[in-house]
Design an enzyme around this catalytic site. Sequence first.
Site, mmCIF file in Angstrom:
data_model
loop_
_atom_site.group_PDB
_atom_site.id
_atom_site.type_symbol
_atom_site.label_atom_id
_atom_site.label_comp_id
_atom_site.label_asym_id
_atom_site.label_seq_id
_atom_site.Cartn_x
_atom_site.Cartn_y
_atom_site.Cartn_z
ATOM 1 N N LYS A 22 12.077 8.421 -7.297
ATOM 2 C CA LYS A 22 12.131 8.645 -5.901
ATOM 3 C C LYS A 22 10.956 6.743 -6.700
ATOM 4 O O LYS A 22 11.038 5.267 -6.040
ATOM 5 C CB LYS A 22 11.014 8.964 -4.879
ATOM 6 C CG LYS A 22 9.866 8.007 -4.292
ATOM 7 C CD LYS A 22 8.918 8.765 -3.608
ATOM 8 C CE LYS A 22 7.563 9.133 -4.391
ATOM 9 N NZ LYS A 22 6.797 8.363 -4.214
ATOM 10 N N ASN A 23 10.718 6.334 -7.536
ATOM 11 C CA ASN A 23 9.753 5.677 -7.415
ATOM 12 C C ASN A 23 10.267 4.097 -8.518
ATOM 13 O O ASN A 23 9.901 3.224 -8.627
ATOM 14 C CB ASN A 23 8.473 5.648 -8.920
ATOM 15 C CG ASN A 23 7.082 7.044 -7.457
ATOM 16 O OD1 ASN A 23 7.438 6.707 -6.442
ATOM 17 N ND2 ASN A 23 6.375 7.784 -8.435
ATOM 18 N N ARG A 94 2.182 2.814 0.517
ATOM 19 C CA ARG A 94 2.108 2.175 -0.091
ATOM 20 C C ARG A 94 3.128 1.043 -1.206
ATOM 21 O O ARG A 94 2.899 0.421 -1.579
ATOM 22 C CB ARG A 94 0.976 2.245 -0.962
ATOM 23 C CG ARG A 94 -0.627 1.993 -0.081
ATOM 24 C CD ARG A 94 -2.005 3.007 -1.833
ATOM 25 N NE ARG A 94 -1.804 1.676 -2.043
ATOM 26 C CZ ARG A 94 -2.081 0.922 -2.640
ATOM 27 N NH1 ARG A 94 -2.403 0.150 -1.304
ATOM 28 N NH2 ARG A 94 -2.225 0.168 -3.107
ATOM 29 N N CYS A 118 -5.939 4.960 0.718
ATOM 30 C CA CYS A 118 -5.241 6.140 0.940
ATOM 31 C C CYS A 118 -6.179 7.327 -0.274
ATOM 32 O O CYS A 118 -7.027 7.586 -0.176
ATOM 33 C CB CYS A 118 -3.575 5.972 0.312
ATOM 34 S SG CYS A 118 -3.306 6.489 -1.331
ATOM 35 N N ARG A 123 -7.104 2.361 -4.405
ATOM 36 C CA ARG A 123 -5.771 1.376 -4.200
ATOM 37 C C ARG A 123 -6.007 -0.079 -4.152
ATOM 38 O O ARG A 123 -5.206 -0.279 -3.414
ATOM 39 C CB ARG A 123 -4.718 2.878 -3.999
ATOM 40 C CG ARG A 123 -3.960 3.480 -4.337
ATOM 41 C CD ARG A 123 -3.140 4.619 -3.845
ATOM 42 N NE ARG A 123 -2.167 4.281 -5.140
ATOM 43 C CZ ARG A 123 -0.902 4.935 -4.406
ATOM 44 N NH1 ARG A 123 -0.711 5.770 -3.484
ATOM 45 N NH2 ARG A 123 -0.400 4.245 -4.732
ATOM 46 N N ASP A 126 -5.411 -6.351 -6.356
ATOM 47 C CA ASP A 126 -5.951 -7.260 -7.008
ATOM 48 C C ASP A 126 -4.651 -7.861 -7.953
ATOM 49 O O ASP A 126 -4.698 -8.676 -8.036
ATOM 50 C CB ASP A 126 -6.837 -7.796 -7.440
ATOM 51 C CG ASP A 126 -7.398 -6.261 -8.506
ATOM 52 O OD1 ASP A 126 -7.769 -5.116 -8.004
ATOM 53 O OD2 ASP A 126 -8.197 -6.621 -9.092
ATOM 54 N N ASP A 310 1.159 11.470 -11.632
ATOM 55 C CA ASP A 310 1.754 12.209 -10.745
ATOM 56 C C ASP A 310 2.233 14.056 -10.914
ATOM 57 O O ASP A 310 3.047 14.664 -10.536
ATOM 58 C CB ASP A 310 3.208 11.617 -10.200
ATOM 59 C CG ASP A 310 2.813 10.268 -9.675
ATOM 60 O OD1 ASP A 310 1.710 10.265 -9.864
ATOM 61 O OD2 ASP A 310 3.665 9.525 -10.079
ATOM 62 N N ARG A 402 7.750 13.013 1.159
ATOM 63 C CA ARG A 402 7.891 11.619 0.909
ATOM 64 C C ARG A 402 8.597 12.024 -0.400
ATOM 65 O O ARG A 402 9.302 10.659 -1.008
ATOM 66 C CB ARG A 402 6.490 11.293 0.837
ATOM 67 C CG ARG A 402 6.176 11.471 1.892
ATOM 68 C CD ARG A 402 4.608 10.602 2.415
ATOM 69 N NE ARG A 402 4.597 9.669 0.968
ATOM 70 C CZ ARG A 402 4.245 8.679 0.518
ATOM 71 N NH1 ARG A 402 2.928 9.398 0.641
ATOM 72 N NH2 ARG A 402 4.045 7.629 -0.020
HETATM 73 N N1 EPU Z 1 -5.270 -1.009 -9.447
HETATM 74 C C1 EPU Z 1 -5.968 -2.135 -9.704
HETATM 75 N N2 EPU Z 1 -5.369 -3.299 -9.129
HETATM 76 C C2 EPU Z 1 -4.285 -3.743 -8.682
HETATM 77 C C3 EPU Z 1 -2.974 -1.887 -8.221
HETATM 78 C C4 EPU Z 1 -3.774 -1.158 -9.415
HETATM 79 O O1 EPU Z 1 -6.861 -2.023 -9.588
HETATM 80 O O2 EPU Z 1 -3.912 -4.545 -8.054
HETATM 81 C C5 EPU Z 1 -5.284 0.503 -10.111
HETATM 82 C C6 EPU Z 1 -5.344 1.351 -9.379
HETATM 83 O O3 EPU Z 1 -6.576 1.634 -8.646
HETATM 84 C C7 EPU Z 1 -5.217 2.518 -10.362
HETATM 85 C C8 EPU Z 1 -4.643 1.901 -11.839
HETATM 86 O O4 EPU Z 1 -4.244 0.171 -11.059
HETATM 87 O O5 EPU Z 1 -6.448 2.501 -10.630
HETATM 88 C C9 EPU Z 1 -2.768 2.355 -12.056
HETATM 89 O O6 EPU Z 1 -2.366 2.529 -10.103
HETATM 90 P P1 EPU Z 1 -0.624 1.908 -9.849
HETATM 91 O O7 EPU Z 1 -0.944 0.138 -9.665
HETATM 92 O O8 EPU Z 1 0.238 2.327 -11.296
HETATM 93 O O9 EPU Z 1 0.022 2.591 -8.801
HETATM 94 P P2 EPU Z 1 1.407 2.170 -8.103
HETATM 95 O O10 EPU Z 1 2.015 1.323 -8.643
HETATM 96 O O11 EPU Z 1 0.636 1.877 -6.913
HETATM 97 C C10 EPU Z 1 2.770 4.101 -8.783
HETATM 98 C C11 EPU Z 1 3.345 5.202 -8.442
HETATM 99 C C12 EPU Z 1 2.788 6.372 -7.792
HETATM 100 C C13 EPU Z 1 1.911 6.287 -9.314
HETATM 101 C C14 EPU Z 1 1.077 4.498 -10.170
HETATM 102 C C15 EPU Z 1 0.828 5.203 -11.455
HETATM 103 C C16 EPU Z 1 5.613 4.063 -7.008
HETATM 104 C C17 EPU Z 1 5.415 3.408 -5.724
HETATM 105 N N3 EPU Z 1 4.317 4.497 -7.292
HETATM 106 O O12 EPU Z 1 1.804 3.511 -7.888
HETATM 107 O O13 EPU Z 1 2.977 7.541 -7.504
HETATM 108 O O14 EPU Z 1 1.083 7.409 -9.803
HETATM 109 O O15 EPU Z 1 2.129 3.971 -10.753
HETATM 110 O O16 EPU Z 1 1.331 6.174 -12.327
HETATM 111 O O17 EPU Z 1 5.821 3.761 -8.063
HETATM 112 C C18 EPU Z 1 3.542 9.413 -6.522
HETATM 113 O O18 EPU Z 1 4.691 9.250 -6.834
HETATM 114 O O19 EPU Z 1 3.104 9.797 -5.793
HETATM 115 C C19 EPU Z 1 2.805 7.892 -6.973
HETATM 116 C C20 EPU Z 1 1.788 8.598 -6.042
#
Ligand code: EPU
Length: 423
Positions: A22-23, A94, A118, A123, A126, A310, A402
């Site tokens: 999925k991701n 998201r 969420c 999340r 920035d 995850d 999902r």
């Molecule tokens: N973060 C920031 N600023 C940002 C973005 C992220 O501080 O601008 C922080 C987040 O709050 C968190 C950390 O950085 O503490 C890592 O978050 P990340 O941005 O890597 O998460 P994401 O890219 O939004 C993806 C996956 C998630 C998975 C995370 C971590 C997708 C669609 N989602 O989310 O998947 O948990 O990476 O590996 O790829 C799931 O599949 O259940 C899921 C939540």
Amino acid sequence: MDRLRVIGGTSLTGAVRIDGAKNAALPILAATILGDSPSIIRNVPPLSDVKTMLSILESLGAVCSFDMENNVITVDPTTINNYTAPYDLVRKMRGSICVLGPLIGKFGKGTVSFPGGCVIGQRPIDLHLKGLRALNVSMNINHGYIEASTDDLRGNVVFLGGRFGSSVLATANIMLAAVKAKGTTVIESAACEPELVDLANFLKAMGAKIDHAGAHSITIEGVQNLDGVDYTVIPDRIEAGTYILAGAITRSKVTIENIIKEHLWALNDILTHSGVLIETKDNSITVDARSGIFKPLDITTLPYPGFPTDLQAQMMAFMISVKGISVITEKIFPDRFMHIAELNRMAADISLEHATAIIKGGTPLSGAPLMASDLRASAALVLAGLIAQGETVINRIYHLDRGYYKMEEKLRSLGAQIERIPE
Ligand code: EPU
């Protein structure tokens, strides 16, 4: 709303086949926006998150078709004539934020609803905003939407190190814009997750110039045109890990097919340390937990190649089954612990100290009516239900749908007593 009914106590046997990730599929589907011709994306299961992404692409004007029998999606982006991803779709998922990078790359403008927090935490976005600004994109937040535009997208050095390490989707978003920027972009402190390598491979097949995806410093040379391509998405390491843990928690011997073993090192290493037998072949893993004698564990979730957030909830379910005190520290999403209260309703003994869960394992679980709170938490409740005494009914399983395709059917094929109760 559909529910799942599980009768615990059955051991599993046989083999289960893992679907596409999925991701990886979500940013790759967003990346089809960049093509000057249609793309065909294979090995994408009909998950609700995938359908949400297709709805977003369609709302932009793309023409999409989904052959759900064969898991093949076609996206024709040449008809895109709208550059706004609406709140009603973005709020569902998201991952929608990753259409922003390709809209900027292709059209120099894009508007995406601000995703907000969420259930797994705040999340913030920035890092997405900072990275795109560095590429000479102006970003404004207006009425709950991020409005981005540029008439001169330029490469730059972008540092994406955040408070919790890097960000997977921020790295994707910057990559998705930079492939069409003038000059060279270097993403420093980039995320290294396999799903990003898959995205980079898709973009390279389209004609992008990307070096070192999967490392902390990614170099991207912008190009003028990208073509649509035919591409197959990698297998889902989190789905695979969930079934490995299903084998472990039920003290069974189960084979997980269609995996990339390197993506599962962290999980397999920790399970081996606990005493679970893991046998890996080129594209399958057999887990043998029939001995039933395992050591408690102390783990910390980390960016790849560390233990994935995850799989944290599903690993917690396994720890409940192991006699002694196990500990999990959550370093990616410190608030991702909604499953604890539900697991404790099943007579688990888990307490939380800041972002560290302390699990006193080894006492039997008791089946109960439960409420799923998010995708991975739902999977953990299913795993717990597999070993609980009596009946467990999990409500709100749209969360599970999902990210897990037909989980109840896959588990039933392994011998679990589990059924979907339609609304
Ligand atoms: N973060 C920031 N600023 C940002 C973005 C992220 O501080 O601008 C922080 C987040 O709050 C968190 C950390 O950085 O503490 C890592 O978050 P990340 O941005 O890597 O998460 P994401 O890219 O939004 C993806 C996956 C998630 C998975 C995370 C971590 C997708 C669609 N989602 O989310 O998947 O948990 O990476 O590996 O790829 C799931 O599949 O259940 C899921 C939540």
